[in-house]
Write a protein that holds these residues in place. Structure first.
Motif, PDB file in Angstrom:
ATOM      1  N   VAL A 151      15.119   3.807   1.249  1.00  0.00           N
ATOM      2  CA  VAL A 151      15.007   2.395   1.632  1.00  0.00           C
ATOM      3  C   VAL A 151      16.400   1.768   1.645  1.00  0.00           C
ATOM      4  N   ILE A 152      16.692   1.053   2.714  1.00  0.00           N
ATOM      5  CA  ILE A 152      17.984   0.388   2.863  1.00  0.00           C
ATOM      6  C   ILE A 152      17.750  -1.120   2.825  1.00  0.00           C
ATOM      7  N   VAL A 177      14.625  10.039   6.053  1.00  0.00           N
ATOM      8  CA  VAL A 177      13.940   9.042   6.872  1.00  0.00           C
ATOM      9  C   VAL A 177      14.250   7.668   6.300  1.00  0.00           C
ATOM     10  N   HIS A 178      15.004   6.845   7.055  1.00  0.00           N
ATOM     11  CA  HIS A 178      15.306   5.543   6.463  1.00  0.00           C
ATOM     12  C   HIS A 178      14.233   4.518   6.772  1.00  0.00           C
ATOM     13  N   SER A 179      14.140   3.568   5.864  1.00  0.00           N
ATOM     14  CA  SER A 179      13.291   2.415   6.107  1.00  0.00           C
ATOM     15  C   SER A 179      14.101   1.195   5.702  1.00  0.00           C
ATOM     16  N   VAL A 180      14.593   0.481   6.699  1.00  0.00           N
ATOM     17  CA  VAL A 180      15.424  -0.688   6.419  1.00  0.00           C
ATOM     18  C   VAL A 180      14.497  -1.876   6.155  1.00  0.00           C
ATOM     19  N   VAL A 181      14.782  -2.589   5.093  1.00  0.00           N
ATOM     20  CA  VAL A 181      14.018  -3.801   4.783  1.00  0.00           C
ATOM     21  C   VAL A 181      14.961  -4.986   4.986  1.00  0.00           C
ATOM     22  N   PHE A 182      14.554  -5.911   5.814  1.00  0.00           N
ATOM     23  CA  PHE A 182      15.359  -7.090   6.129  1.00  0.00           C
ATOM     24  C   PHE A 182      15.783  -7.798   4.837  1.00  0.00           C
ATOM     25  N   GLY A 183      17.074  -8.139   4.754  1.00  0.00           N
ATOM     26  CA  GLY A 183      17.631  -8.752   3.553  1.00  0.00           C
ATOM     27  C   GLY A 183      17.040 -10.115   3.204  1.00  0.00           C
ATOM     28  N   GLY A 184      16.213 -10.667   4.076  1.00  0.00           N
ATOM     29  CA  GLY A 184      15.575 -11.941   3.777  1.00  0.00           C
ATOM     30  C   GLY A 184      14.201 -11.773   3.157  1.00  0.00           C
ATOM     31  N   PHE A 185      13.750 -10.527   3.032  1.00  0.00           N
ATOM     32  CA  PHE A 185      12.440 -10.314   2.413  1.00  0.00           C
ATOM     33  C   PHE A 185      12.553 -10.395   0.892  1.00  0.00           C
ATOM     34  N   ASP A 228       6.676  -3.508  -2.096  1.00  0.00           N
ATOM     35  CA  ASP A 228       5.558  -2.939  -1.332  1.00  0.00           C
ATOM     36  C   ASP A 228       6.050  -1.840  -0.402  1.00  0.00           C
ATOM     37  N   ARG A 229       7.213  -2.049   0.212  1.00  0.00           N
ATOM     38  CA  ARG A 229       7.736  -1.068   1.165  1.00  0.00           C
ATOM     39  C   ARG A 229       8.278   0.164   0.445  1.00  0.00           C
ATOM     40  N   ILE A 230       8.945  -0.059  -0.682  1.00  0.00           N
ATOM     41  CA  ILE A 230       9.431   1.084  -1.466  1.00  0.00           C
ATOM     42  C   ILE A 230       8.233   1.931  -1.912  1.00  0.00           C
ATOM     43  N   ALA A 231       7.208   1.254  -2.410  1.00  0.00           N
ATOM     44  CA  ALA A 231       6.041   1.980  -2.921  1.00  0.00           C
ATOM     45  C   ALA A 231       5.339   2.729  -1.797  1.00  0.00           C
ATOM     46  N   ASP A 232       5.174   2.084  -0.644  1.00  0.00           N
ATOM     47  CA  ASP A 232       4.436   2.718   0.457  1.00  0.00           C
ATOM     48  C   ASP A 232       5.181   3.934   1.014  1.00  0.00           C
ATOM     49  N   THR A 233       6.511   3.853   1.066  1.00  0.00           N
ATOM     50  CA  THR A 233       7.270   4.981   1.608  1.00  0.00           C
ATOM     51  C   THR A 233       7.443   6.088   0.574  1.00  0.00           C
ATOM     52  N   GLY A 234       7.343   5.751  -0.714  1.00  0.00           N
ATOM     53  CA  GLY A 234       7.648   6.725  -1.754  1.00  0.00           C
ATOM     54  C   GLY A 234       9.117   7.098  -1.739  1.00  0.00           C
ATOM     55  N   ALA A 235       9.973   6.108  -1.533  1.00  0.00           N
ATOM     56  CA  ALA A 235      11.415   6.360  -1.397  1.00  0.00           C
ATOM     57  C   ALA A 235      12.004   6.964  -2.668  1.00  0.00           C
ATOM     58  N   VAL A 236      12.964   7.891  -2.481  1.00  0.00           N
ATOM     59  CA  VAL A 236      13.637   8.485  -3.638  1.00  0.00           C
ATOM     60  C   VAL A 236      14.918   7.729  -3.968  1.00  0.00           C
ATOM     61  N   LEU A 237      15.371   6.919  -3.008  1.00  0.00           N
ATOM     62  CA  LEU A 237      16.659   6.253  -3.168  1.00  0.00           C
ATOM     63  C   LEU A 237      16.597   4.889  -2.499  1.00  0.00           C
ATOM     64  N   GLY A 253       5.278   0.531  -9.641  1.00  0.00           N
ATOM     65  CA  GLY A 253       4.820   1.304  -8.491  1.00  0.00           C
ATOM     66  C   GLY A 253       5.940   1.977  -7.734  1.00  0.00           C
ATOM     67  N   CYS A 254       7.139   1.949  -8.285  1.00  0.00           N
ATOM     68  CA  CYS A 254       8.293   2.524  -7.575  1.00  0.00           C
ATOM     69  C   CYS A 254       8.862   3.726  -8.325  1.00  0.00           C
ATOM     70  N   ASP A 255       7.999   4.503  -8.953  1.00  0.00           N
ATOM     71  CA  ASP A 255       8.474   5.609  -9.788  1.00  0.00           C
ATOM     72  C   ASP A 255       9.196   6.690  -8.995  1.00  0.00           C
ATOM     73  N   SER A 256       8.950   6.708  -7.693  1.00  0.00           N
ATOM     74  CA  SER A 256       9.606   7.725  -6.865  1.00  0.00           C
ATOM     75  C   SER A 256      11.120   7.509  -6.783  1.00  0.00           C
ATOM     76  N   VAL A 257      11.583   6.290  -7.054  1.00  0.00           N
ATOM     77  CA  VAL A 257      13.012   5.969  -6.889  1.00  0.00           C
ATOM     78  C   VAL A 257      13.832   6.573  -8.024  1.00  0.00           C
ATOM     79  N   ARG A 258      14.770   7.455  -7.645  1.00  0.00           N
ATOM     80  CA  ARG A 258      15.613   8.084  -8.671  1.00  0.00           C
ATOM     81  C   ARG A 258      16.910   7.311  -8.870  1.00  0.00           C
ATOM     82  N   HIS A 259      17.457   6.786  -7.759  1.00  0.00           N
ATOM     83  CA  HIS A 259      18.738   6.085  -7.863  1.00  0.00           C
ATOM     84  C   HIS A 259      18.797   4.853  -6.965  1.00  0.00           C
ATOM     85  N   VAL A 260      19.631   3.907  -7.380  1.00  0.00           N
ATOM     86  CA  VAL A 260      19.977   2.766  -6.535  1.00  0.00           C
ATOM     87  C   VAL A 260      21.478   2.878  -6.289  1.00  0.00           C
ATOM     88  N   LEU A 261      21.823   2.999  -5.018  1.00  0.00           N
ATOM     89  CA  LEU A 261      23.213   3.236  -4.647  1.00  0.00           C
ATOM     90  C   LEU A 261      23.760   1.922  -4.082  1.00  0.00           C
TER      91      LEU A 261
END
Ligand code: WT7
Length: 649
Positions: free
Chosen positions: A130-131, A152-160, A167-176, A204-212
């Protein structure tokens, strides 16, 4: 009708109606051969494909499926190999006016370093990232770096909001999650990293290992080791070379969330090969971009326009483009015109809502009128995101384009990946308010409820009858919803349903989009589901009993959000009503994002419903417009609510 000028036709890649007709005929005769030819001409393949279209699993169409390629290789390495290494890829202008230029070879090096950082963190093919970043070279680099390694990136608009991000991090199961410390818009520093923290804290974001985290402002941000990492620290240790990950053409390039009429936003999934083909092709045919052009698309990378016409399309054809961090009204409403002048922008692409608000500002303050700037570099103008009203079109044409630049009203959607119905500058005589004719190969039609094509002059439902390479592949994790939303039973699953109404002109056959036919609103070119806003409102469980949301026309934003609310307390009025309305607005801003805040809030003891209990939305739309109710209200249980609901707060 505005005919294309000789100058425009003279240099256009597709010149004259006959050339357009030939392409349309070629596509009609054999769609696979047509798109296959273009895919071979426009993209570099590692392993060439042998079949263009595979329709065996329709409506899950596959394109170029046995071919392999890499999107980042196509956008960067290819340009360097073709001698464009020193050409400027991006002219970045920061909010405060500071300009940074980056060449294709430097951009490639930066993407490679970032890709290596991602790899060093164990991110690889198929992983979701997620970006959550603002407009920046770093944002484009982040997207390209994902593409380079097959993530696979999923960009989330900075105004959200944090909630929407969660919700988007959880739905994608993002690792980063890739983010920046802060963003800067209109002279203000706004949080990004802090919102990521809040989102991750919501669970609900347990898939996330790091925030870069990239540094933009250097402002103090909370930092949590070992989860959080600074990009600069890691990138310094990486080589500026990274072998691209060759992926199948159908490999997902990105997910981008967008609103539908029901439920949560859906993760629109795009495929690498087909998407990139259309991104590149439309940059060549619609925008007619050539070696000397300076292109500027003012969209944010958080929306599909910023994906196709910033992060991928212009790079895939080796163009020079402007990327802008700020807002059109800072330091004043002449910013766009000044930037066009300073960077000698030749092809400019923006949204009607921006044009309409800049018209207003120019009318109020002559100093920011485009006539005060040298806009002679412009040769093509584009519009996207919502219908452009003829008055705004004419102003854009005359005052920005000096009467010599075609205004291309491009109709498309997140799901379509690129332009669907649009004029081509060297081909199409223009009519303000019409997106004119389908892009060659796009089989758009206006049909009735049974799927029969309607005669020109009659309004109906916009469909696409044949698959095309850059179409949505599925909704992430929900193939059934994909089928139900886009290939519904009503048309026996034969046609792609855009969700818009349209009409073709009686004599020219030109398309005009008449607006959404579902419960989707378009506010300032931002797409929102009425249901999402309703859900946010009723989630205020101790205050709100029931809520209905509709749109009403607005001169500047296209549509405005109007909420009808029944409270769990006596009907408020005056100051109390205003106070509660403000509370509800802020809540929606927090739940979804500021763009979803209702403009008007109306309170009632009840909502108008049919005998079967369905909310009478048409009636609400009438009330929202402030018009007199002429509908039959005899079924209303409590007609007095109409008067209550007549008062906006
Ligand atoms: C919806 C798609 C297209 C990328 C940005 C928006 C509306 C878009 C036009 C246009 C009339 C337009 C439609 C469409 N729309 N362009 N030129 N004329 N309406 O993408 O957020 O997926 O929204 O925007 O209603 O369905 P999106």
């Amino acid at each position: 009708m505005y005919q294309p000028s000789e100058a425009t036709v003279g240099r256009a890649r597709i010149a004259g109606r006959a050339a357009y007709d030939r392409l349309v005929a070629e596509a009609e005769a054999d769609p696979g051969a047509y798109w296959g030819r273009l895919a071979r001409e426009l993209l570099a393949w590692k392993q060439p494909f042998t079949q263009a279209l595979d329709a065996r699993r329709a409506p899950f169409f596959e394109w170029f499926a046995d071919g392999t390629l890499n999107a980042s290789y196509n956008c960067l390495d290819r340009q360097v190999e073709n001698g464009l290494g020193e050409k400027t890829a991006i002219i970045f202008e920061a909010d405060d006016g500071a300009v940074t230029r980056i060449s294709y070879q430097d951009l490639l090096a930066r993407v490679c370093r970032t890709a290596n950082v991602l790899k060093s963190l164990g991110v690889g093919r198929g992983d979701r990232v997620v970006i959550y970043m603002a407009m920046s070279i770093d944002g484009v680099v982040a997207m390209q770096a994902c593409a380079r390694i097959g993530a696979v990136h999923s960009v989330v608009f900075g105004g959200f909001s944090a909630q929407s991000l969660r919700d988007r991090i959880a739905d994608t199961g993002a690792v980063l999650v890739l983010t920046a410390d802060q963003q800067v818009r209109g002279g203000k520093q706004l949080p990004l990293k802090a919102i990521v923290d809040e989102a991750l804290g919501l669970g609900g974001c347990d898939s996330v290992r790091h925030v870069l985290v990239t540094r933009r402002t250097g402002g103090a941000v909370p930092f949590q080791a070992p989860r959080d990492l600074w990009m600069a620290d890691l990138a310094a240790a990486q080589e500026p070379v990274c072998e691209p990950e060759w992926v199948d053409a159908e490999h997902p390039l990105f997910l981008l969330y967008t609103s539908g009429s029901t439920g949560k936003p859906k993760g629109v999934q795009h495929a690498t090969g087909g998407y990139l083909l259309h991104a590149a092709l439309t940059c060549q045919w619609t925008f007619d971009l050539g070696p000397d052009d300076v292109f500027w698309c003012t969209a944010d990378i958080g929306w599909v326009t910023g994906h196709t016409y910033i992060a991928y399309g212009p790079l895939a054809i080796g163009a020079t483009q402007v990327v802008f961090e700020g807002v059109p009204t800072y330091p004043d409403a002449g910013r766009f015109w000044k930037m066009i002048q300073d960077h000698k922008v030749s092809v400019f692409y923006t949204a009607p809502t921006a044009i309409r608000s800049l018209i207003k500002m120019a009318e109020g303050n002559d100093a920011v009128h485009p006539r005060n700037y040298d806009l002679a570099s412009l040769r093509i103008l584009g519009s996207v995101g919502e219908p452009i009203n003829p008055a705004a079109w004419e102003w854009y044409h005359r005052h920005v384009g000096g009467g010599r630049c075609p205004v291309l009203d491009t109709f498309w959607q997140t799901e379509t990946g690129g332009h669907m119905i649009t004029p081509l500058p060297g081909v199409t005589p223009l009519v303000p308010g019409s997106c004119t004719l389908p892009f060659p190969g796009i089989d758009a039609a206006v049909v009735d409820e049974a799927g029969n094509e309607l005669p020109w002059g009659q309004g109906g439902i916009l469909v696409v009858r044949k698959p095309w390479p850059s179409m949505i592949r599925t909704i992430w994790g929900d193939p059934e919803r994909f089928k139900a939303s886009y290939y519904p039973e009503e048309f026996q699953g034969r046609y792609y349903l855009a969700g818009d109404g349209a009409m073709r002109d009686k004599t020219t056959g030109y398309f005009t989009i008449t607006g959404r036919i579902d419960d989707v609103l378009n506010v300032s070119g931002h797409r929102m589901g009425t249901m999402e806003i309703e859900s946010a409102l009723v989630a205020m469980t101790d205050l709100v009993a029931e809520a209905a949301v509709v749109g009403r026309p607005d001169d500047t934003t296209g549509e405005a959000v109007c909420a009808f609310v029944v409270l769990k307390r006596p009907l408020p009025s005056g100051d109390e009503a205003r106070r509660i309305a403000e509370q509800l607005r802020n809540w929606v801003g927090k739940e979804i994002g500021p763009i979803a805040k209702p403009r008007d809030i109306r309170f009632g003891d009840n909502l108008p419903k049919t005998r079967s209990g369905k909310i009478m939305r048409r009636l609400l739309r009438t009330l929202a417009k402030g018009e007199v109710v002429t509908q039959d209200v005899s079924t209303l249980e409590n007609p007095a609510v109409l008067e209550q609901l007549g008062q906006p707060y």
